[in-house]
Design an enzyme around this catalytic site. Structure first.
Site, PDB file in Angstrom:
ATOM      1  N   HIS A 264       0.870  -1.177   0.000  1.00  0.00           N
ATOM      2  CA  HIS A 264       0.000   0.000   0.000  1.00  0.00           C
ATOM      3  C   HIS A 264       0.912   1.234   0.000  1.00  0.00           C
ATOM      4  CE1 HIS A 264      -2.812   2.935   1.820  1.00  0.00           C
ATOM      5  NE2 HIS A 264      -3.797   2.118   1.482  1.00  0.00           N
TER       6      HIS A 264
ATOM      7  N   ASP B 201       3.054  -4.553   7.920  1.00  0.00           N
ATOM      8  CA  ASP B 201       1.856  -3.736   7.782  1.00  0.00           C
ATOM      9  C   ASP B 201       0.674  -4.684   7.971  1.00  0.00           C
ATOM     10  OD1 ASP B 201      -0.415  -2.503   6.902  1.00  0.00           O
ATOM     11  OD2 ASP B 201       0.454  -1.675   5.070  1.00  0.00           O
TER      12      ASP B 201
ATOM     13  N   GLN C 192      -4.441  -5.184   6.956  1.00  0.00           N
ATOM     14  CA  GLN C 192      -5.388  -6.195   6.460  1.00  0.00           C
ATOM     15  C   GLN C 192      -5.152  -7.548   7.129  1.00  0.00           C
ATOM     16  OE1 GLN C 192      -7.813  -5.370   4.456  1.00  0.00           O
ATOM     17  NE2 GLN C 192      -7.110  -3.374   3.753  1.00  0.00           N
TER      18      GLN C 192
ATOM     19  N   LYS D 132     -10.542  -0.768  10.542  1.00  0.00           N
ATOM     20  CA  LYS D 132     -10.717  -1.936   9.673  1.00  0.00           C
ATOM     21  C   LYS D 132     -11.068  -3.174  10.491  1.00  0.00           C
ATOM     22  CE  LYS D 132      -7.294  -0.345   6.308  1.00  0.00           C
ATOM     23  NZ  LYS D 132      -8.033   0.059   5.119  1.00  0.00           N
TER      24      LYS D 132
ATOM     25  N   CYS E  73      -4.681   2.502  -3.688  1.00  0.00           N
ATOM     26  CA  CYS E  73      -3.422   2.984  -3.078  1.00  0.00           C
ATOM     27  C   CYS E  73      -2.307   1.970  -3.267  1.00  0.00           C
ATOM     28  CB  CYS E  73      -3.599   3.295  -1.591  1.00  0.00           C
ATOM     29  SG  CYS E  73      -4.769   4.594  -1.289  1.00  0.00           S
TER      30      CYS E  73
HETATM   31  N1  PMP Z   1      -1.840  -0.725   4.533  1.00  0.00           N
HETATM   32  C1  PMP Z   1      -2.793  -1.476   3.986  1.00  0.00           C
HETATM   33  C2  PMP Z   1      -2.448  -2.848   3.487  1.00  0.00           C
HETATM   34  C3  PMP Z   1      -4.087  -0.977   3.866  1.00  0.00           C
HETATM   35  O1  PMP Z   1      -5.040  -1.726   3.314  1.00  0.00           O
HETATM   36  C4  PMP Z   1      -4.379   0.315   4.364  1.00  0.00           C
HETATM   37  C5  PMP Z   1      -5.771   0.902   4.264  1.00  0.00           C
HETATM   38  N2  PMP Z   1      -6.329   0.866   3.003  1.00  0.00           N
HETATM   39  C6  PMP Z   1      -3.347   1.048   4.936  1.00  0.00           C
HETATM   40  C7  PMP Z   1      -2.094   0.503   5.000  1.00  0.00           C
HETATM   41  C8  PMP Z   1      -3.571   2.430   5.476  1.00  0.00           C
HETATM   42  O2  PMP Z   1      -4.397   2.373   6.598  1.00  0.00           O
HETATM   43  P1  PMP Z   1      -4.953   3.719   7.253  1.00  0.00           P
HETATM   44  O3  PMP Z   1      -5.563   4.493   6.121  1.00  0.00           O
HETATM   45  O4  PMP Z   1      -5.957   3.241   8.245  1.00  0.00           O
HETATM   46  O5  PMP Z   1      -3.801   4.428   7.862  1.00  0.00           O
END
Ligand code: PMP
Length: 410
Positions: free
Chosen positions: A126, A203, A206, A229, A368
Site C-alpha cells: 500500500h 503492515d 489487512q 478496519k 493505493c
Molecule cells: N496498509 C494497507 C495494506 C491498507 O489496506 C491500508 C488501508 N487501506 C493502509 C495501509 C492504510 O491504513 P490507514 O488508512 O488506516 O492508515
C-alpha cells in the site's frame, strides 16, 4: 466449516447501518477492506464517553480525567494481550497504520539507517508502506529494493532472498495484500530478514482484522494496524514495536504528554510508550477500540475467518462460472476475503458506479497500490471485500447484479 445462518444474522443485528437503503435497495456493503462497519457496542462506548466521562487523559487529578485515563490505558493492556506483545510499553497509539509507518520510517530511519543502507519493500505494498520510506530518502540516502510477485499473486521468495546484502537493514511488507488478498508467509519472511541481520516491519492493516496475530510468535520487530478496519472507531491505530528498538528511537513529534521535563536549556522525554504520543490522544476512540476487541473476541476469530472464507469461495466460484471473460487478480492458495477483478469490456469505474445504483458498495481504482497496478499492467480494479456480517444472499445479490452490469456494459 459450517456456520449456522442464525449465527451470522445475530451478528448482523449489532450493525444498524446494514439496514439502510441505497437507491431504494437494501445496502450490500462489500467495501470492508477499506473500512469495516461498527457494531452498536462500539458506538455506545463513544456515546457514553462523551455523555459521562470526557476529560483529558493523564493530566488531571479529578475523577473524570482519571476515569478517561483508565479507559485509555485499559485498551492499551487489551491490545497488548490481543497481539501478545511482551509489555504495554510496546504498544503506541497512533492515528492509524499510515501514521504508525511514518513514525517508524522517520524515527527508526533517524536512529538506525545511514547513507548507503538498503531496505526491502514488496511490489504489493500500500502507498502507506512506500511513500514514508521515499520521504526518508530526502534525509538519508537509502536504497529501496522491491520483491516482485508470481503470476498468482504471491511474493517471489527466491528473489526476496537474493535482495539481501550486508547493507540491508529492514524489510517492510504487508501481512495481507489489500488488492490481491494474498496472505504472506509473515513468519518465514521475518525469519529470513533476521537471518540476514535485518529488522522486519509488518503492515498488519489487512492482517489483524482477519487473522489471529501473535507478534512474539511472528517475531516481528514492528507490527502496525488500524482500528477502523477491525470493527472499531476511526482515528486510532497501533504501532507495536520491540522495546529495545523503541527505546533507541527518538521521538517522532514533540509536545505535551511526551516529555519528562521541559526547559529552554533542554528537554527530557517521557518513558515508553508516551515518548511517541505527543499531544492529546484520541482517547474517546481509543476507549471504544476496546469494545471492538470485545466484539471480535465474543464473535470468535474462527467464526470471522470461517464466514469470510465461505463467502470468498462461494463468490469466486460463481464469478468464474457465470461471468465469461472476468479477470480475477490474486489467486494465491492462502487468500483473505478480497476479490479484485475486471469485467472483460468495462472500465472499473463504470462497473463500480452501476453496482452502486443496484445497492452494492464495492471499491474501484488503484487501491493505493499503484506500483502493483503497474506490475499487473492495469490502471485499477473493482474490489469486493467481505466481513463476518456479510451473508451468502448478499454474495449472490452481488454476483447477480454484476451479471446485469456486465450485460449493460458489454
Ligand atoms: N496498509 C494497507 C495494506 C491498507 O489496506 C491500508 C488501508 N487501506 C493502509 C495501509 C492504510 O491504513 P490507514 O488508512 O488506516 O492508515
Amino acid at each position: 466449516m459450517n456456520i449456522p445462518q442464525d449465527t451470522i444474522l445475530r451478528i448482523r443485528e449489532k450493525f444498524p447501518i446494514l439496514d439502510r437503503e441505497v437507491y431504494g435497495r437494501r445496502l450490500v456493503y462489500l467495501d470492508n477492506a477499506a473500512t469495516s462497519q461498527t457494531p452498536r457496542q462500539v458506538v455506545e462506548t463513544v456515546d457514553n464517553m462523551y455523555y459521562h466521562t470526557k476529560a483529558n487523559v493523564h493530566r488531571g487529578v479529578h475523577t473524570l480525567s482519571q476515569e478517561a485515563t483508565d479507559m485509555q490505558e485499559h485498551t492499551r493492556r487489551r491490545v497488548k494481550e490481543y497481539i501478545n506483545a511482551r509489555s504495554i510499553e510496546e504498544i503506541v497509539f497512533t492515528r492509524g497504520t499510515t501514521e504508525a509507518i511514518n513514525l517508524v520510517a522517520s524515527s527508526y530511519g533517524q536512529a538506525f539507517l545511514h547513507d548507503g543502507d538498503e531496505i526491502i519493500l514488496t511490489v504489493m505494498e500500500h502507498h502507506a508502506d512506500i511513500v514514508p520510506w521515499q520521504l526518508l530518502q530526502n534525509r538519508v540516502k537509502i536504497k529501496i529494493n522491491v520483491v516482485p510477485i508470481t503470476p498468482d499473486g504471491q511474493l517471489d521468495l527466491d528473489v526476496y532472498r537474493s535482495l539481501f546484502n550486508n547493507r540491508t537493514r529492514l524489510v517492510a511488507f504487508t501481512h495481507v495484500s489489500n488488492v490481491l488478498g494474498t496472505v504472506n508467509p509473515a513468519k518465514e519472511i521475518i525469519a529470513i530478514a533476521h537471518d540476514h541481520g535485518a529488522h522486519a516491519l509488518v503492515d498488519g492493516a489487512q492482517g489483524v482484522p482477519h487473522l489471529k496475530v501473535d507478534v512474539q510468535d511472528l517475531d516481528a520487530d514492528f507490527y502496525v494496524f488500524s482500528s477502523h478496519k477491525m470493527y472499531g472507531p476511526t482515528g486510532v491505530g497501533v504501532l507495536y514495536g520491540r522495546r529495545e528498538l523503541l527505546e533507541k528511537m527518538p521521538p517522532y513529534q514533540g509536545g505535551g504528554e511526551m516529555i519528562s521535563h521541559v526547559s529552554f536549556e533542554g528537554t527530557t522525554f517521557a518513558e515508553l510508550p508516551f515518548k511517541f504520543e505527543a499531544g492529546t490522544p484520541d482517547f474517546v476512540d481509543i476507549a471504544a477500540f476496546n469494545s471492538a476487541i470485545d466484539f471480535i473476541e465474543e464473535t470468535g476469530m474462527d467464526i470471522i475467518a470461517g464466514q469470510e472464507h465461505i463467502l470468498l469461495d462461494h463468490t469466486t466460484r460463481r464469478l468464474v462460472d457465470e461471468i465469461p471473460g472476468i479477470r480475477i487478480f490474486g489467486t494465491a492458495p492462502d487468500k483473505s476475503a478480497v476479490i479484485s477483478f475486471l469485467l472483460e469490456n468495462a472500465h472499473h469505474y463504470d462497473t463500480g458506479m452501476l453496482l452502486d445504483k443496484l445497492g452494492i458498495a464495492v471499491r474501484t481504482g488503484h487501491h493505493c497500490a499503484q506500483p502493483l497496478m503497474t506490475a499487473l499492467g492495469i490502471e485499477g480494479t473493482v474490489r469486493a471485500s467481505f466481513a463476518v456480517y456479510n451473508t451468502i444472499e448478499e454474495a449472490d445479490a452481488f454476483v447477480d447484479a454484476l451479471k446485469r452490469v456486465n450485460q449493460i456494459l458489454s
